[in-house]
Design an enzyme around this catalytic site. Sequence first.
Site, PDB file in Angstrom:
ATOM      1  N   GLU A  16       9.425 -96.168  89.615  1.00 43.83           N
ATOM      2  CA  GLU A  16       9.921 -96.479  88.263  1.00 43.83           C
ATOM      3  C   GLU A  16       9.616 -95.286  87.363  1.00 43.83           C
ATOM      4  O   GLU A  16       8.518 -94.740  87.400  1.00 43.83           O
ATOM      5  CB  GLU A  16       9.188 -97.727  87.744  1.00 43.83           C
ATOM      6  CG  GLU A  16       9.557 -98.108  86.326  1.00 43.83           C
ATOM      7  CD  GLU A  16       8.983 -99.471  85.966  1.00 43.83           C
ATOM      8  OE1 GLU A  16       9.069-100.405  86.786  1.00 43.83           O
ATOM      9  OE2 GLU A  16       8.421 -99.588  84.866  1.00 43.83           O
ATOM     10  N   THR A  50      13.301 -97.559  82.867  1.00 39.69           N
ATOM     11  CA  THR A  50      13.055 -98.586  81.855  1.00 39.69           C
ATOM     12  C   THR A  50      14.058 -98.492  80.704  1.00 39.69           C
ATOM     13  O   THR A  50      14.750 -97.479  80.531  1.00 39.69           O
ATOM     14  CB  THR A  50      11.617 -98.499  81.303  1.00 39.69           C
ATOM     15  OG1 THR A  50      11.455 -97.224  80.689  1.00 39.69           O
ATOM     16  CG2 THR A  50      10.580 -98.693  82.389  1.00 39.69           C
ATOM     17  N   HIS A  79      16.784-101.038  84.012  1.00 41.70           N
ATOM     18  CA  HIS A  79      16.184-102.216  83.399  1.00 41.70           C
ATOM     19  C   HIS A  79      17.101-102.564  82.229  1.00 41.70           C
ATOM     20  O   HIS A  79      17.734-101.681  81.646  1.00 41.70           O
ATOM     21  CB  HIS A  79      14.782-101.912  82.870  1.00 41.70           C
ATOM     22  CG  HIS A  79      13.808-101.498  83.936  1.00 41.70           C
ATOM     23  ND1 HIS A  79      12.451-101.615  83.785  1.00 41.70           N
ATOM     24  CD2 HIS A  79      13.986-100.975  85.174  1.00 41.70           C
ATOM     25  CE1 HIS A  79      11.830-101.183  84.877  1.00 41.70           C
ATOM     26  NE2 HIS A  79      12.746-100.774  85.732  1.00 41.70           N
ATOM     27  N   ARG A 109      13.983-110.499  79.589  1.00 35.89           N
ATOM     28  CA  ARG A 109      14.046-110.858  78.177  1.00 35.89           C
ATOM     29  C   ARG A 109      13.737-109.623  77.344  1.00 35.89           C
ATOM     30  O   ARG A 109      14.385-109.331  76.359  1.00 35.89           O
ATOM     31  CB  ARG A 109      13.024-111.947  77.849  1.00 35.89           C
ATOM     32  CG  ARG A 109      13.083-112.365  76.391  1.00 35.89           C
ATOM     33  CD  ARG A 109      11.837-113.093  75.939  1.00 35.89           C
ATOM     34  NE  ARG A 109      10.686-112.209  75.841  1.00 35.89           N
ATOM     35  CZ  ARG A 109       9.489-112.594  75.448  1.00 35.89           C
ATOM     36  NH1 ARG A 109       9.284-113.854  75.116  1.00 35.89           N
ATOM     37  NH2 ARG A 109       8.481-111.731  75.390  1.00 35.89           N
ATOM     38  N   GLY A 110      12.684-108.898  77.760  1.00 36.50           N
ATOM     39  CA  GLY A 110      12.246-107.710  77.021  1.00 36.50           C
ATOM     40  C   GLY A 110      10.990-107.989  76.228  1.00 36.50           C
ATOM     41  O   GLY A 110      10.706-109.138  75.864  1.00 36.50           O
ATOM     42  N   HIS A 152       3.199-115.229  82.677  1.00 40.08           N
ATOM     43  CA  HIS A 152       3.542-114.375  81.536  1.00 40.08           C
ATOM     44  C   HIS A 152       2.622-114.721  80.372  1.00 40.08           C
ATOM     45  O   HIS A 152       2.243-115.881  80.203  1.00 40.08           O
ATOM     46  CB  HIS A 152       5.025-114.604  81.170  1.00 40.08           C
ATOM     47  CG  HIS A 152       5.502-113.762  80.031  1.00 40.08           C
ATOM     48  ND1 HIS A 152       5.572-114.239  78.751  1.00 40.08           N
ATOM     49  CD2 HIS A 152       5.899-112.463  79.986  1.00 40.08           C
ATOM     50  CE1 HIS A 152       6.025-113.271  77.961  1.00 40.08           C
ATOM     51  NE2 HIS A 152       6.233-112.188  78.687  1.00 40.08           N
ATOM     52  N   GLN A 179       5.058-108.197  87.797  1.00 39.43           N
ATOM     53  CA  GLN A 179       4.241-107.604  86.737  1.00 39.43           C
ATOM     54  C   GLN A 179       2.930-107.160  87.367  1.00 39.43           C
ATOM     55  O   GLN A 179       2.503-107.709  88.395  1.00 39.43           O
ATOM     56  CB  GLN A 179       4.001-108.669  85.645  1.00 39.43           C
ATOM     57  CG  GLN A 179       3.290-108.214  84.405  1.00 39.43           C
ATOM     58  CD  GLN A 179       3.955-107.027  83.731  1.00 39.43           C
ATOM     59  OE1 GLN A 179       3.661-105.893  84.066  1.00 39.43           O
ATOM     60  NE2 GLN A 179       4.844-107.299  82.772  1.00 39.43           N
ATOM     61  N   LYS A 292       5.570 -88.680  86.850  1.00 40.83           N
ATOM     62  CA  LYS A 292       4.726 -87.662  87.485  1.00 40.83           C
ATOM     63  C   LYS A 292       5.047 -87.635  88.977  1.00 40.83           C
ATOM     64  O   LYS A 292       5.571 -88.600  89.523  1.00 40.83           O
ATOM     65  CB  LYS A 292       3.251 -88.034  87.319  1.00 40.83           C
ATOM     66  CG  LYS A 292       2.768 -87.989  85.888  1.00 40.83           C
ATOM     67  CD  LYS A 292       1.325 -88.425  85.816  1.00 40.83           C
ATOM     68  CE  LYS A 292       0.879 -88.401  84.357  1.00 40.83           C
ATOM     69  NZ  LYS A 292      -0.283 -89.199  84.108  1.00 40.83           N
TER      70      LYS A 292
END
Length: 309
Positions: A16, A50, A79, A109-110, A152, A179, A292
Amino acid sequence: MSVKEIFDRRNAFSFEVFPPKTDVGMEKLCGEGGVLDQLYTLNPDYISCTYGAGGTNVGKNLEVLDKIQKDGKCVPVTHFTCIGNTKEGIKEQLQTYLDHGINHMLALRGDLPFGWTGTGGDLHYATELVKFVRQEFGDKFTIAVAGSPEGHIQCRSLEADIAFLKQKQDNGADYIMTQLCWDMDQFRYWLDAIRAAGIWLPVDVGIMPILDQAATINMALSRNGCVMPRALCEIISKNWIFPNPFVKDPFDANVEQKKADFKKAGIEYTINQIDEYRACGINGIHLYALNKYEDVAYIAKAAGLLDLI
Ligand code: FAD
């Protein structure tokens, strides 16, 4: 091959990245011989990028994904969030991705911008976004959704969160990206619980490499409420930068040594954690590359992820 098809055959391995704010950052990531070119040498199945709250970085997000798509070395995954987006706006943006050959998305959702109480858009939850994308675009997108092994931070209960995850599956999601979670007992509990709830989607585990003290604490506690196991807390405490790792000019005489020692111990911790995850019967490892190369390449190699392909 779509990411869904890869999961049908074997475990996946991915990175990512985030869209840099400056031109210098963009050059470092997307320029010739830059971080993306270096990450390709590790043969990831996909690289996701993202998407900022309210679509603030949409241009740069598309630029990054465009390069990944054109380079053709792996699948680009965007995303995408409900924040501040109308249905019309969502349709337009998603069509633009398709026009650019980008047909994989993580439907979220964000994160709510500071002070907001809702998404400020037409859709309020990721479940609605998945449903909307399937209604409007059929099977044109491979859709990933977020899963939170610790629940969450805003969920009323872990059970409710799992029920909403099931709804994402029922609405047409293809796989789960998790997550951050360092609590392996909790992860195993959650994995058993979602399977018991009838969620059979592949689980692609998100791993944040532990490289920097402030970033690790920030990631765990600024939004996610992650449990930090004793072993990780020890690494932080043993290398604590005084007065604290967040100040710009710490008075600690050993800052550089402590940073290096923290990173060394953190990398070892991350590799061990990947081993533990892979022993749980997960379907993929998704490394937050943090734009990186060297450290994540070392982790990926040492953890044996390059042999998945
Ligand atoms: P949802 O699944 O919609 O859940 C949000 C909350 O609402 C949960 O508490 C849930 O239990 C509850 N809920 C869900 N459905 C309902 C319902 N129907 N009724 C009542 N309650 C409900 N954020 C960004 O802004 N940009 C990014 O690029 C980004 N990338 C991410 C990548 C990964 C791998 C992950 C795991 C997260 C990422 N996030 C990103 C963060 C994510 O947007 C936040 O965690 C956000 O707070 C929740 O998104 P979600 O899709 O999990 O929300």
